[in-house]
Design an enzyme around this catalytic site. Sequence first.
Site: not given
Length: 345
Positions: A8-10, A12-14, A171, A193
């Site tokens: 998931t969230g693939a 951009s970024g990490i 995090s 967060y």
Amino acid sequence: MEKVILVTGANSGIGLALCERLLYEDSQLQLCLACRNMQRAEAARSALLTSHPDAQIDLLHLDVGSVRSVLHAAHKVKARYNRLDYLYLNAGIMPNPQIDIKAFFKGLFSSNVVKMFATAEGLLTQQDHVNKDGLQEVFATNLFGHFVLVRELDSILCQAGQTSRVVWTSSSNARRSAFSLDDVQHRLGTEPYASSKYASDLISLALNRHKNSQGLYSSVICPGLVMTNLTYGILPSFFWTLIMPIMYLIRIFTNTFTLTPHNGAGALHSLFLKKTESLDPKAKYHSLTSGMGSNYTQPRQMDIDDDMSEALYVKLLEMEKSARKRLKEEDDNKQAYKKYLNQTE
């Protein structure tokens, strides 16, 4: 047998950096990019295919902040794959971050500068909002949507004779002090967060307790301080331009400043290689970088306990039941209204 991996969230970024590292490790795997923005997902897929032209890369529309979207996406995944080997829960948001500028500059030139950047404790707050499901947006996106996704994909994650892995991107900002079982959505606080990330640490532990016997193992990672779209949203761009040389200098003295998405994805990649029997359910696997830029992973014990993780697990099960009931009522009302319109024509 080809491994099936969903991230998931693939786009951009990490998340994108992880996909790149996984394909370099095993070009035969079947990769599914689960993203909210399909235009950016297509661009990410094209970029990956440029360096790995024979890769099997699927796209999936998924907004983890929406329960309906999660259920719809999970239905598609189960229709598309008969099993899932790795589920990387990487998508996350930090909306409307606000930084205490006075505290920032005070910390920048103090002995606490490393801790300030690593945890943002006492420095960073966010303004959260209620989403269409009536849930706090950060809680829904960073935790609850992923929890529902794991639950909905149970049939292809937990199969006889198969082991599967769930990996949460947490995090160093995840802190017990930011979380309360009496306010799991963090409606009353200013650090949603940090609260959501600590909650993901707790839920990972609970999943291991409930699902290890069925072959499902959950782990948590910390990417370190990485420069991504989320990070750049905290300060104006010119601030980052000014302090980046300082951050590279600080990295000589601390290993938590991974800085690049490639380095930040190190722990996610290392868990792909790690044997199931060596996993520690109470450890967070940290992406670390030496002063010379070498990337490595190190497990560190989390400040979590079984009782709190179980209490949160039970609360989320109740919330999931309520969310499903509400969606069913919405669908029933739509059907009733459509039937009424047909009768009046």
